[in-house]
Design an enzyme around this catalytic site. Structure first.
Site, PDB file in Angstrom:
ATOM      1  CD  GLN A  23      22.812  50.895  72.146  1.00 46.62           C
ATOM      2  OE1 GLN A  23      21.728  51.346  71.811  1.00 46.62           O
ATOM      3  NE2 GLN A  23      23.542  51.464  73.090  1.00 46.62           N
ATOM      4  NE  ARG A  66      29.243  53.957  77.964  1.00 47.15           N
ATOM      5  CZ  ARG A  66      28.305  53.198  77.392  1.00 47.15           C
ATOM      6  NH1 ARG A  66      28.648  52.125  76.714  1.00 47.15           N
ATOM      7  NH2 ARG A  66      27.031  53.500  77.507  1.00 47.15           N
ATOM      8  CG  ASP A 102      24.263  48.390  81.267  1.00 44.23           C
ATOM      9  OD1 ASP A 102      25.185  48.278  80.463  1.00 44.23           O
ATOM     10  OD2 ASP A 102      23.064  48.399  80.933  1.00 44.23           O
TER      11      ASP A 102
HETATM   12  O1  MRU Z   1      25.252  51.829  76.267  1.00 44.06           O
HETATM   13  P1  MRU Z   1      25.565  50.389  76.039  1.00 44.06           P
HETATM   14  O2  MRU Z   1      25.295  49.909  74.672  1.00 44.06           O
HETATM   15  O3  MRU Z   1      26.927  50.004  76.564  1.00 44.06           O
HETATM   16  O4  MRU Z   1      24.522  49.745  76.993  1.00 44.06           O
HETATM   17  C1  MRU Z   1      24.672  48.533  77.511  1.00 44.06           C
HETATM   18  C2  MRU Z   1      23.683  47.633  76.948  1.00 44.06           C
HETATM   19  O5  MRU Z   1      23.905  47.105  75.899  1.00 44.06           O
HETATM   20  C3  MRU Z   1      22.451  47.355  77.605  1.00 44.06           C
HETATM   21  O6  MRU Z   1      22.045  48.173  78.598  1.00 44.06           O
HETATM   22  C4  MRU Z   1      22.367  45.876  77.846  1.00 44.06           C
HETATM   23  O7  MRU Z   1      21.059  45.531  77.861  1.00 44.06           O
HETATM   24  C5  MRU Z   1      23.047  45.435  79.107  1.00 44.06           C
HETATM   25  S1  MRU Z   1      24.730  45.284  78.937  1.00 44.06           S
HETATM   26  C6  MRU Z   1      24.878  43.620  78.875  1.00 44.06           C
END
Ligand code: MRU
Length: 368
Positions: free
Chosen positions: A208, A95, A249
């Site tokens: 999510q 990722r 992120d």
């Molecule tokens: O694709 P994901 O579920 O790994 O994405 C990350 C997230 O959950 C969000 O972008 C979140 O708001 C930030 S990660 C703490």
């Protein structure tokens, strides 16, 4: 955090078997609570890529434990160093957007290289993974304390009336090792007796918000309402949102915030309606090398099937059904960047600062 009254982190070393890492498999939530055993770095890479675990902080911790498993697997190998580098490359490819992952892998490589013999390398990688996990939980707890005053202040101004907070995606404890980033101040405020209510964006395509944030808030007893992703602007126009609080992120040292797709639109609506837009983050999510988030942060593009299908519970079973016409192509950009000028402030483990180089460096002067 508690699940049915029992404390859980999102990742841990299995009791009495320190060659096995356990995770909560988030693909089954909110309908089933499943714990998965991970014994190889390949399994960990799959767990990250296919989002059994997800969220910036947790991806970092998972990658760190993945490197520990790689060290264990190669204990008797003649090509230990090459194996470790291959494992690192595989994890890095899972990722691309959250900076925590590459930082954790880098820390592990340093720790492993520094140790003398294979036994010490394995021990060093276990310690490093545990340190990364513990630091993540500690920082999130501190974010909770630091964001609490912000929510209390709004509550005070509203003379104790409900503080309505809108959040996007899941920046809760499931996205970290414990507590969460955006949710930590909310839990702290709720525990302190502040009347809070959370608008939870469902967060298509993987939902999510609807699946994970709603479940977490329910477990903790925090009042909340799930909304579709396009509702926030309407709520803000009608004074139904006092604060937007999201995670990130990756945040540049200049304050540009990369977060789940759709966050930028919330920030625009917040700006237009004078609603404060705060982002909560441990410093492990700050990218000290990138100046311009829009141009430089790699945005993950995930499989189109996540947009074309939707998952839910039907007669007790989790089903995946086709949503779009079978022949319609779909695009799945997973993140977007909110420029610093739309961000009211950043809530970190060291306090709250302006989303700017000056603001961030006032809290983290030694970083570069
Ligand atoms: O694709 P994901 O579920 O790994 O994405 C990350 C997230 O959950 C969000 O972008 C979140 O708001 C930030 S990660 C703490």
């Amino acid at each position: 955090m508690n699940v049915n009254g029992k404390h859980f982190r999102t990742i841990w070393v299995k009791e009495a078997d320190n060659e096995c890492i356990q995770i909560i498999d988030q693909r089954s939530l909110p309908h089933n609570f499943v714990i998965e055993d991970i014994r190889t770095v390949q399994q960990m890479a799959t767990a990250i890529k296919d989002m059994h675990v997800r969220g910036a902080g947790l991806i970092g911790a998972a990658a760190a434990y993945g490197m520990y498993l790689a060290a264990l697997q190669s204990a008797n190998s003649n090509s230990f160093d090459d194996d470790i580098q291959n494992a690192a490359n595989n994890l890095l490819a899972t990722r691309p957007t959250a900076v925590n992952l590459s930082r954790a892998v880098e820390k592990q490589i340093k720790a492993i290289n520094k140790a003398q013999d294979i036994y010490q390398k394995i021990q060093a990688s276990l310690r490093t993974a545990q340190d990364i996990s513990n630091e993540d939980a500690k920082f999130c707890k501190e974010i909770g304390f630091n964001g609490l005053d912000l929510i209390k202040e709004i509550s005070y101004k509203k003379e104790g009336q409900t503080v309505n907070i809108l959040t996007h995606c899941n920046a809760g404890w499931l996205a970290f090792v414990d507590y969460g980033s955006a949710t930590a101040p909310i839990y702290a405020a709720f525990d302190a007796g502040v009347d809070v209510h959370v608008w939870v964006d469902e967060t298509r395509p993987r939902n999510q918000g609807a699946r994970l944030t709603a479940w977490e808030l329910l477990q903790h007893g925090v009042p909340h309402t799930v909304i579709t992703d396009n509702v926030g602007g309407h709520l803000m126009q009608h004074n139904m949102v006092d604060l937007v609080l999201t995670g990130t992120d990756r945040t540049t040292y200049t304050g540009d915030v990369c977060n789940k797709i759709g966050t930028y639109l919330k920030a625009l609506a917040a700006k237009d309606n004078d609603v404060p837009f705060y982002v909560a983050l441990p410093s492990s999510s700050i990218d000290w090398d990138i100046e311009n988030g829009i141009q430089e942060i790699p945005i993950e593009e995930r499989d189109a099937t996540e947009v074309q299908h939707i998952q839910g519970l039907l007669k007790g079973e989790i089903k995946n059904v086709q949503l779009t016409p079978e022949k319609s192509p779909a695009a799945n950009y997973a993140f977007d960047v909110t420029p610093a000028n739309l961000v009211t402030g950043l809530i970190t483990e060291r306090g709250i600062c302006e989303a700017s180089e000056k603001g961030i460096k006032s809290l983290f002067p030694k970083q570069s």
